[in-house]
Scaffold this active site. Structure first.
Site, PDB file in Angstrom:
ATOM      1  N   ASP A   1       0.773  -1.256   0.000  1.00 30.66           N
ATOM      2  CA  ASP A   1       0.000   0.000   0.000  1.00 30.66           C
ATOM      3  C   ASP A   1       0.799   1.299   0.000  1.00 30.66           C
ATOM      4  OD1 ASP A   1      -1.921  -1.938   0.258  1.00 30.66           O
ATOM      5  OD2 ASP A   1      -2.880  -1.110   2.038  1.00 30.66           O
TER       6      ASP A   1
ATOM      7  N   ASP B   1      -4.688  -0.767  -1.616  1.00 25.50           N
ATOM      8  CA  ASP B   1      -6.020  -0.625  -1.059  1.00 25.50           C
ATOM      9  C   ASP B   1      -6.848  -0.041  -2.211  1.00 25.50           C
ATOM     10  OD1 ASP B   1      -7.201  -1.164   1.427  1.00 25.50           O
ATOM     11  OD2 ASP B   1      -7.181   0.932   2.040  1.00 25.50           O
TER      12      ASP B   1
ATOM     13  N   HIS C   1     -10.629   0.678  -2.853  1.00 23.70           N
ATOM     14  CA  HIS C   1     -11.987   0.662  -2.326  1.00 23.70           C
ATOM     15  C   HIS C   1     -13.014   1.233  -3.300  1.00 23.70           C
ATOM     16  CE1 HIS C   1     -10.485  -0.494   1.544  1.00 23.70           C
ATOM     17  NE2 HIS C   1      -9.968   0.665   1.860  1.00 23.70           N
TER      18      HIS C   1
ATOM     19  N   SER D   1     -15.614   0.767   5.295  1.00 24.19           N
ATOM     20  CA  SER D   1     -14.624   1.265   6.267  1.00 24.19           C
ATOM     21  C   SER D   1     -14.629   2.789   6.383  1.00 24.19           C
ATOM     22  CB  SER D   1     -13.218   0.787   5.891  1.00 24.19           C
ATOM     23  OG  SER D   1     -12.698   1.521   4.812  1.00 24.19           O
TER      24      SER D   1
ATOM     25  N   HIS E   1     -10.562   6.994   1.563  1.00 20.95           N
ATOM     26  CA  HIS E   1      -9.179   6.852   1.102  1.00 20.95           C
ATOM     27  C   HIS E   1      -9.112   5.764   0.046  1.00 20.95           C
ATOM     28  CE1 HIS E   1      -9.646   3.680   4.116  1.00 20.95           C
ATOM     29  NE2 HIS E   1      -8.713   3.033   3.442  1.00 20.95           N
TER      30      HIS E   1
ATOM     31  N   LYS F   1      -6.945  -4.977  -3.010  1.00 21.97           N
ATOM     32  CA  LYS F   1      -7.680  -5.526  -1.859  1.00 21.97           C
ATOM     33  C   LYS F   1      -8.639  -4.468  -1.334  1.00 21.97           C
ATOM     34  CE  LYS F   1      -4.092  -4.111   1.310  1.00 21.97           C
ATOM     35  NZ  LYS F   1      -4.901  -3.060   1.956  1.00 21.97           N
TER      36      LYS F   1
ATOM     37  N   GLU G   1     -13.796  -5.336   5.013  1.00 24.87           N
ATOM     38  CA  GLU G   1     -12.627  -4.471   5.247  1.00 24.87           C
ATOM     39  C   GLU G   1     -11.459  -4.902   4.370  1.00 24.87           C
ATOM     40  OE1 GLU G   1     -10.314  -2.112   5.465  1.00 24.87           O
ATOM     41  OE2 GLU G   1     -11.525  -1.375   7.108  1.00 24.87           O
TER      42      GLU G   1
ATOM     43  N   ALA H   1       0.085  -0.346   6.297  1.00 28.36           N
ATOM     44  CA  ALA H   1       0.575   0.225   7.540  1.00 28.36           C
ATOM     45  C   ALA H   1       0.899  -0.910   8.497  1.00 28.36           C
ATOM     46  CB  ALA H   1      -0.488   1.143   8.153  1.00 28.36           C
TER      47      ALA H   1
ATOM     48  N   CYS I   1      -2.570  -3.396   7.412  1.00 34.76           N
ATOM     49  CA  CYS I   1      -2.329  -4.330   6.313  1.00 34.76           C
ATOM     50  C   CYS I   1      -1.128  -5.220   6.563  1.00 34.76           C
ATOM     51  CB  CYS I   1      -2.157  -3.576   4.998  1.00 34.76           C
ATOM     52  SG  CYS I   1      -1.907  -4.688   3.627  1.00 34.76           S
TER      53      CYS I   1
HETATM   54  C1  VGL Z   1      -5.135   0.134   5.715  1.00 36.26           C
HETATM   55  C2  VGL Z   1      -6.246   1.616   7.049  1.00 36.26           C
HETATM   56  C3  VGL Z   1      -7.312   1.621   6.179  1.00 36.26           C
HETATM   57  C4  VGL Z   1      -3.920  -0.684   5.429  1.00 36.26           C
HETATM   58  C5  VGL Z   1      -6.193   0.115   4.845  1.00 36.26           C
HETATM   59  O1  VGL Z   1      -3.859  -1.262   4.331  1.00 36.26           O
HETATM   60  O2  VGL Z   1      -3.016  -0.745   6.286  1.00 36.26           O
HETATM   61  N1  VGL Z   1      -5.172   0.880   6.813  1.00 36.26           N
HETATM   62  N2  VGL Z   1      -7.265   0.861   5.087  1.00 36.26           N
HETATM   63 ZN    ZN Z   2      -8.575   1.011   3.450  1.00 34.09          ZN
END
Ligand code: VGL
Ligand code: ZN
Length: 202
Positions: free
Chosen positions: A24, A66, A68, A74, A85, A110, A117, A145, A149
């Site tokens: 990510d 990520d 979405h 989320s 995001h 993903k 989520e 993060a 993830c």
């Molecule tokens: C993530 C917060 C929201 C991640 C994804 O991939 O770490 N963190 N969406």
């Molecule tokens: Zn996310």
């Protein structure tokens, strides 16, 4: 008994069966983005160093994103924990231009299901198939993060019995709670992930 020796190493020789997984590195997770991870940009040069090590040996590089839908569960507006995001197709969802992904990199999306989520890279079933097809046994995991993830991907990777190396110099945490990143690192190492830094790659 947990033995610290078993969970650390001085040198790692890369070989067939190894893959790099970069989580990510997208504009929204970087400074200026809608869900910016503090110092998220600082790991990009380090990740580029890992990419060089894998590319030089023609070993596979996987990059997750990520990805979405606009009304993902989320998002705060949908009752979730996060600001909007990484909406598929937007500038914020693009990989950072500073990340030197090779043309051969496998891209894993993903969080694409509006109702799930999907923090883990393994939530995209194609990922596991691609690892199997490529004969991957050891995963080298870094990116963003640490506390979402990366943590969930490392948990799944260990459950699937991959050897997991945690790129300790190439991860950063969201830290909703101040300790989240450290807690996540401790958990991953406790469960068997091996922390390494770029200079240990030989
Ligand atoms: C993530 C917060 C929201 C991640 C994804 O991939 O770490 N963190 N969406
Ligand atoms: Zn996310």
């Amino acid at each position: 008994m947990m033995n610290k020796q078993q969970n650390s190493t001085d040198k790692v020789e890369l070989d067939t069966g190894d893959a790099l997984l970069i989580s990510d590195i997208q504009n929204d997770f970087l400074p200026g983005g809608s869900l910016a991870v503090q110092e998220g940009d600082r790991i990009i040069p380090v990740l580029n160093g890992y990419i060089d090590q894998f590319s030089n040996r023609q070993l596979p590089v996987f990059a997750t994103r990520d990805w979405h839908p606009a009304k993902h569960c989320s998002f705060i507006r949908q009752g979730g924990p996060w600001p909007e995001h990484c909406i598929a197709g937007t500038k914020g969802a693009e990989f950072s231009a500073d990340l030197h992904l090779p043309i051969s990199a496998y891209i894993i999306s993903k969080g694409t299901d509006v109702e799930r989520e999907g923090y883990s890279s393994f939530s995209n079933r194609t990922f596991k198939q691609q690892l199997d097809n490529a004969g991957i046994r050891r995963l080298f995991i870094g990116g963003l993060a640490t506390d979402y993830c990366v943590l969930n991907t490392v948990r799944d990777g260990l459950n699937y019995h991959y050897t997991v190396f945690l790129l300790i110099d190439a991860i950063r945490a969201v830290n909703v709670r101040r300790q989240d990143g450290e807690d996540a690192i401790n958990e991953m190492i406790e469960k068997g992930a091996i922390p390494i830094t770029l200079r240990m790659i030989g």
